[in-house]
Design a protein around this motif. Sequence first.
Motif, PDB file in Angstrom:
ATOM      1  N   GLN A 111       0.799  -1.232   0.000  1.00 15.84           N
ATOM      2  CA  GLN A 111       0.000   0.000   0.000  1.00 15.84           C
ATOM      3  C   GLN A 111       0.832   1.282   0.000  1.00 15.84           C
ATOM      4  OE1 GLN A 111      -3.422   0.294  -0.416  1.00 15.84           O
ATOM      5  NE2 GLN A 111      -3.076  -1.863  -0.939  1.00 15.84           N
ATOM      6  N   TRP A 133     -14.754 -10.327  -4.310  1.00 16.65           N
ATOM      7  CA  TRP A 133     -13.560  -9.638  -4.787  1.00 16.65           C
ATOM      8  C   TRP A 133     -12.496 -10.665  -5.127  1.00 16.65           C
ATOM      9  CZ3 TRP A 133      -9.149  -7.434  -1.493  1.00 16.65           C
ATOM     10  CH2 TRP A 133      -8.347  -6.575  -2.265  1.00 16.65           C
ATOM     11  N   GLU A 164      -5.657   3.544  -5.938  1.00 11.19           N
ATOM     12  CA  GLU A 164      -6.961   2.906  -6.134  1.00 11.19           C
ATOM     13  C   GLU A 164      -7.137   2.445  -7.575  1.00 11.19           C
ATOM     14  OE1 GLU A 164     -11.751   3.872  -5.615  1.00 11.19           O
ATOM     15  OE2 GLU A 164     -10.249   5.300  -4.877  1.00 11.19           O
ATOM     16  N   ASP A 200      -4.973  -0.575  -8.229  1.00  9.89           N
ATOM     17  CA  ASP A 200      -5.561  -1.797  -7.668  1.00  9.89           C
ATOM     18  C   ASP A 200      -6.656  -2.354  -8.574  1.00  9.89           C
ATOM     19  OD1 ASP A 200      -3.867  -1.608  -5.542  1.00  9.89           O
ATOM     20  OD2 ASP A 200      -5.348  -0.823  -4.137  1.00  9.89           O
ATOM     21  N   ARG A 201      -7.480  -1.456  -9.109  1.00 13.28           N
ATOM     22  CA  ARG A 201      -8.560  -1.909 -10.004  1.00 13.28           C
ATOM     23  C   ARG A 201      -7.990  -2.544 -11.269  1.00 13.28           C
ATOM     24  NH1 ARG A 201     -11.291   3.046  -8.739  1.00 13.28           N
ATOM     25  NH2 ARG A 201     -10.760   3.874 -10.798  1.00 13.28           N
TER      26      ARG A 201
END
Length: 597
Positions: free
Chosen positions: A203, A548, A224, A227-228
Motif C-alpha cells: 500500500q 472480490w 486505487e 488496484d482496479r
Amino acid sequence: MDHFSSNCTNKMTRTHVVVGSRPCCFFCAFEEKDPCLRKTWLELALRDMHMTRDDTELALILSFIWRFAMADPENPELPSLGVFECMTRLMKKGLEDVEWVMTGQNVYVPYYAAHIIGSYTMKKPEFAAKAVESGVIAPFLELMRGNMTWVEQRVVVRALGHLASYERTFEAVAAYEDEVVRLAMEIATTCVDVVYGEFVSVQEREGRVTYHSDLLTRGLGGLEMEDRKAEEWASQLQCWSLHLLNCFAYKQRSISLICNKFFLKELSLMWGGLVNHTSPSSIGLIRILCYTKQGRRHISESKEVILSLCNLSRSSDDWQYMGIDCLLLLLKDQETRYKVLETSLFYLVDLVELKALNDRENLGDRIARVLLMDYNTKKACVYTHKAQKALKELWRNKVERRNRERKLLSEKLTETSVVVNLIKQQATQMLCLGDIEGAIKCYNEAIGLCPLKLRRKRMILYSQRGECYLLLGDVDAAISDCTRALCLSEPVNSHGKSLWTRSRAYDIKGLSRESLMDCIMFVNSRCFRGKIPYYATQMISKQMEATWLFEEARASKIRRMMLKEKNHLTGLSTITEEPGKKKEGMMMQRKKHVPLV
C-alpha cells in the motif's frame, strides 16, 4: 503521430536507418508517403531495432507499434517487414542481458515485444505461422517460467493461447506440451495470490514495482486505480491461462494432467468475475473436459466441481447454460450418470420448464428426458428413496399431467383458472394474517391445479410460495421455487421479485456469487429511473466485497499474520519455507523508471 514526429528533431541521436545520405528514425519512416521508401526504411528499422542505444526511444517505439497492432491487427505491413523477428530478438536480449534490461526504460521492452506478437496473432493464422517461424516460442517459455514477472506472463500466456488456437501452429506449442500445460495450471492456480502479494497488498507507492504501476495506469492513476487495473489483469492472466489449457483439452491432449484432483478443486473456484465477465473462465475448460470420456470420469469424481456446476445451473449468470450442458453430458454417460445424479437431480428438476436459453430451444424438455432416461427400468432401483420420489413427481408433472391437460377442453381450463385465482386470493389473506404455513398450503393446491399452459400465473404462484418459504427460513425451498418461477418468466431470469427473493436466499447460504448475479439482474429488470433502492445497493456492495478477486488471498495473508503473531506471543517457533532465491533482474531491485509517455 505528430507527438512522435516532434521528438525527432535530433535524428542523429536516435535509432536511424540510412537510405543514401538521408538518416531517418522509426517514426519518420512510418510517416513517409513514398511506399518504396517507407517499406525499405521500416524494414531496416525493425532489423536494427535491438541495437538501439536510446532506451527511452525504444520504449516509445514499442508502445507505438503495440497501439498500431491493437488498432489494426490484420494489417500485414509490419508482419511482412519482420516485426516478429524484431520482437523475438528484443525478448531474447531482455532475457539474456540483465544489465541492458535494467538500463532506463528497457525494462518495458520484453512486455511490449510479447504484447505486439500477441496482438498480431489474435485473428490471422498466417501471422501466427510467421511468429512461430521467427522463433518466438523459446523466449515465450522463458517468460512463462517466471524469469521476469507476472506482468510479462500475462501477455505471453495470451500470445501462446493464440498460437495454440490454430491448426497450423498448435503442434509448435505442443512440442513443449507437458511444460506448457503444467505452467498454465500453476499460473492459473497461483496468479491471484502472486498479484495480491507482490502488488495489491503493498500500500506504499515506494514499495511497488514502478514499471508495473506505469504499465497499469500509464502513470496517470493513484493507488486505487492501480488496484482496479491489477484486479483486471490478474483475472485476465488466470482466464488466458485457462484458455491455453482449453486448446489442449479441445484436442484431447493432457486430459489426465489437467484433471489432477487438486487442480480441479481449485478450478471450481475460479471465476472471471465482473472485471472479466466476457470470459467463461473455469466453466469453459470444464465443459471442454466434459466432452471427453476421460474428462467426464474425472469431473464426476470431483464433488467441488459438481456442486459448482449445480449452483451455476440455478443462477442468472451468463454462463448458466454451460453449467446445464456439463451436467447433461455427465448424466447421458452411463459411466458417470450414477455418480452425479443424486446431487444434480434436485437442481435440474427446477429447470424442466425452461423453454429456451442461449439459443437452446426446448431446454426444459431435454433436461426432463435426460433425468427420466432410466425411470421405467431396473436401474432406477439404485437411487435413494428421495431421488426416486423426485423422479416420480417429475414424471407425473412433466409427462402424465401434460398428456391429461391436452385432452381437456378450453372451457374446463378456464374454470380451473378461476378456481386457482380464488385459492391464490385466500393465500394472500392468510399471509396478511401472519399464517405463513396456511398460505403455503393454499399455494401448493393452486400450483397443483394451475394448467401448465398458464405460465405467467404459475410463475407468480411459485414466486409467492418461495417468499413464504424464505420467511419460514427454508432457504433451499425458497431457491427452488424462485428458480422455477424464473424459468417460467419471459424472458428467462427476468422476474424481479423472484430474483430478489433468491438473491437473499443465496446470501443466507453464503453463495455470494449467485446472490450478486441475481441482485444485479433484479436491478436491471426494474425501472428505478436511476435511483436504485438502498437495500439493493447494500446487497450488491456486500456481495462484491465477498466475491472480490483478491478476497481469499487477503484472508489467507491475515490468517498467516495472526498465526505468526500468536506463535510469537506463545514463544513457539514456526516452520516456514526456505525463502526462494530472489529473481535476478529489475523486478526485485524495484528500480524507479521514468513513466512511459
